[in-house]
Enzyme design. Sequence first.
Site, PDB file in Angstrom:
ATOM      1  N   CYS A 328      -0.296  -2.452  -8.811  1.00 31.56           N
ATOM      2  CA  CYS A 328      -1.230  -3.413  -9.416  1.00 31.56           C
ATOM      3  C   CYS A 328      -2.624  -3.003  -8.947  1.00 31.56           C
ATOM      4  O   CYS A 328      -3.012  -1.853  -9.103  1.00 31.56           O
ATOM      5  CB  CYS A 328      -0.861  -4.845  -9.046  1.00 31.56           C
ATOM      6  SG  CYS A 328      -0.499  -5.118  -7.306  1.00 31.56           S
ATOM      7  N   GLY A 331      -1.867  -3.689  -4.532  1.00 28.00           N
ATOM      8  CA  GLY A 331      -0.478  -3.314  -4.271  1.00 28.00           C
ATOM      9  C   GLY A 331       0.231  -4.173  -3.252  1.00 28.00           C
ATOM     10  O   GLY A 331       1.193  -3.712  -2.634  1.00 28.00           O
ATOM     11  N   TRP A 332      -0.212  -5.420  -3.062  1.00 32.98           N
ATOM     12  CA  TRP A 332       0.477  -6.256  -2.063  1.00 32.98           C
ATOM     13  C   TRP A 332       0.851  -7.647  -2.589  1.00 32.98           C
ATOM     14  O   TRP A 332       1.235  -8.510  -1.811  1.00 32.98           O
ATOM     15  CB  TRP A 332      -0.337  -6.348  -0.775  1.00 32.98           C
ATOM     16  CG  TRP A 332      -1.762  -6.825  -0.911  1.00 32.98           C
ATOM     17  CD1 TRP A 332      -2.286  -7.668  -1.833  1.00 32.98           C
ATOM     18  CD2 TRP A 332      -2.846  -6.482  -0.043  1.00 32.98           C
ATOM     19  NE1 TRP A 332      -3.616  -7.879  -1.610  1.00 32.98           N
ATOM     20  CE2 TRP A 332      -3.997  -7.159  -0.510  1.00 32.98           C
ATOM     21  CE3 TRP A 332      -2.960  -5.683   1.099  1.00 32.98           C
ATOM     22  CZ2 TRP A 332      -5.238  -7.050   0.112  1.00 32.98           C
ATOM     23  CZ3 TRP A 332      -4.197  -5.578   1.709  1.00 32.98           C
ATOM     24  CH2 TRP A 332      -5.320  -6.253   1.219  1.00 32.98           C
ATOM     25  N   ASP A 333       0.787  -7.892  -3.893  1.00 29.70           N
ATOM     26  CA  ASP A 333       1.274  -9.146  -4.475  1.00 29.70           C
ATOM     27  C   ASP A 333       2.250  -8.854  -5.623  1.00 29.70           C
ATOM     28  O   ASP A 333       3.452  -9.019  -5.472  1.00 29.70           O
ATOM     29  CB  ASP A 333       0.105  -9.996  -4.989  1.00 29.70           C
ATOM     30  CG  ASP A 333      -0.646 -10.691  -3.866  1.00 29.70           C
ATOM     31  OD1 ASP A 333       0.004 -11.186  -2.944  1.00 29.70           O
ATOM     32  OD2 ASP A 333      -1.887 -10.720  -3.909  1.00 29.70           O
ATOM     33  N   ARG A 380      -2.150 -16.724   0.967  1.00 27.72           N
ATOM     34  CA  ARG A 380      -1.565 -17.193  -0.285  1.00 27.72           C
ATOM     35  C   ARG A 380      -1.033 -18.616  -0.158  1.00 27.72           C
ATOM     36  O   ARG A 380      -1.196 -19.429  -1.074  1.00 27.72           O
ATOM     37  CB  ARG A 380      -0.442 -16.247  -0.743  1.00 27.72           C
ATOM     38  CG  ARG A 380      -0.882 -14.792  -0.937  1.00 27.72           C
ATOM     39  CD  ARG A 380      -2.003 -14.662  -1.963  1.00 27.72           C
ATOM     40  NE  ARG A 380      -2.340 -13.275  -2.217  1.00 27.72           N
ATOM     41  CZ  ARG A 380      -3.501 -12.718  -1.929  1.00 27.72           C
ATOM     42  NH1 ARG A 380      -4.457 -13.432  -1.344  1.00 27.72           N
ATOM     43  NH2 ARG A 380      -3.737 -11.454  -2.209  1.00 27.72           N
TER      44      ARG A 380
END
Length: 596
Positions: A328, A331-333, A380
């Site tokens: 994405c 690169g971490w969700d 988050r």
Amino acid sequence: MAGARAAAAASVWSSTSSGHPPPQEPGLGELLEEFSRTQYRAKDCSGTGGSKVERIEKRCLELFGRDYCYSVIQNVNGDICGHYPQHIVFLEYESSEKEKDTFQSTVQVSKLQDLVNRSKTARCRGRFVCPVILFKGKHICRSATLAGWGELYGRTGYNYIFSGGADDAWADTEDVTEEDCALRSDTHLFDKVRGYDIKLLRYLSVKYICDLMVENKKVKFGMNVTSSEKVDKAQRYADFTLLSIPYPGCEFFKEYKDRDYMAEGLIFNWKQDYVDAPLSIPDFLTCSLNIDWSQYQSWDLVQQTQNYLKLLLSIINSDDDSGLLVHCISGWDRTPLFISLLRLSLWADGLIHTSLKPAEILYLTVAYDWFLFGHMLVDRLSKGEEIFFFCFNFLKHIISEEFSSLKTQRRKSLPARDAGFTLEDICMLRRKDRGSTTSLGSDFSLVMESSPGATGSFTYEAVELVTAGAQTQAAWRKSHSSSPQSVLWNRPQPSEDRLPSHQGLVEAKSSSSSSSNHSDNFFRIGSSPLEVPKARLAALSERETRLQEVRSIFLATYSSTVGLRAAAPSPSGAIGGLLEQFVRGVGLRGTSSSAL
């Protein structure tokens, strides 16, 4: 290089010779507590918190070692990437107990580590292309998107200054003239950096690149801060098969939480100004899926996630030996969401991590795919962007055989015609035995945009490294090619999945959580998404049993550790909100987050 894996593990995890017993292996509860308390950073692995992280990482290495021989890419103190594991696992091939003592490495780790060091600057936040799953000799990889000129110049300048003017990223200057060094034009810089990125992709035999961004380039305050392969002006990535499959970022999952964790009927607003990346998939990858991709903007979150997962599974089950990259923005969700679903789906079919039990594969994917690759769960949760919870609660939507890779392999093994029946006839006859999904559109219509295929003029120097996993991939090569077949799926009736209430949780309003019709095998009363489902006496498939057990373990542990949290109140007033957005955007807020 016999015994390399054992030697690497021993050097990293040497035990003390004192009489004290070794620390107990961490459980999922301890992992989730640590995960919800702080974001992992490789350079912060010291002190009490560091010992916990070391135990978590040690446990991951042990779980990987159950079924694979692997090498380790060293990232101690985050020298390569600050939010990648300190010990990055490079899976080489599957192994049995007898083979573990005779491990022969198929790669030159020093050359691989050097290539990683040179390529990391090409991607946002230095999050380089990293292999995380090995399936049929193919590497399934993850990364961030390509870095834009701002980050690229910033990082190379920073490295140059703090290395005393000898930046390792430019160590091999045999083809760089003095004029190039002096000018460092945009073209040369991008050619050099992205050339190393392409070298790494080729080394890993990656052919397919799946981009989850809803933007062509990420823009903040009018400036492009990232790029992507699909808009590379020099078409450096033209030799790869590029797929643009836009998927909502983590902010969208605030709406998921606000709807009491009901994903059915939750549709992303594709009319927003910053959304400019259309869905683009080559026709040859869709002919066997029977999905009307032209309707993607009308899909709800369940349908979209299901259809994208089907596409990824179809790619990795294809007959060629090529690997897959999923990314994405950072690169971490979104990236770990699909990496985790891929890992669990293939495990449920008994195709990877074959010796791991449900609790063990759950621990591995939470620890490795999410925690150790830098997902910011604390941030988050504070904002109600619960994409992490969505991932594991979503397992109920992929339990049916239509997501099974075993079924794909069985379908390929069938002859084109058998006793007068076509494959389509067989599928129709067995329709009642197959689960359905609300994600499918028209039975026949397939309308999509082809990805750019023009061949660029940019050339690269020959790759000096031998392709990784070549021996393993050769074992999986097919002796014949099978033409893709269209499969007709039955349409489901709309259904709701009511989840039981759970005492002691933070305000779980009465609502329905999304589910496929396969969840009818479970009794549910009330509304809390954290209630562990109770199985009926109806016979379940092996896949369904395994995924439901993983989901049940997750919900029970999540309930006792993290629970459902209310989002932190936003600043009052429009001006306050704009100021808060500005502060986060320019990085002045310590707990800032980035949209993925």
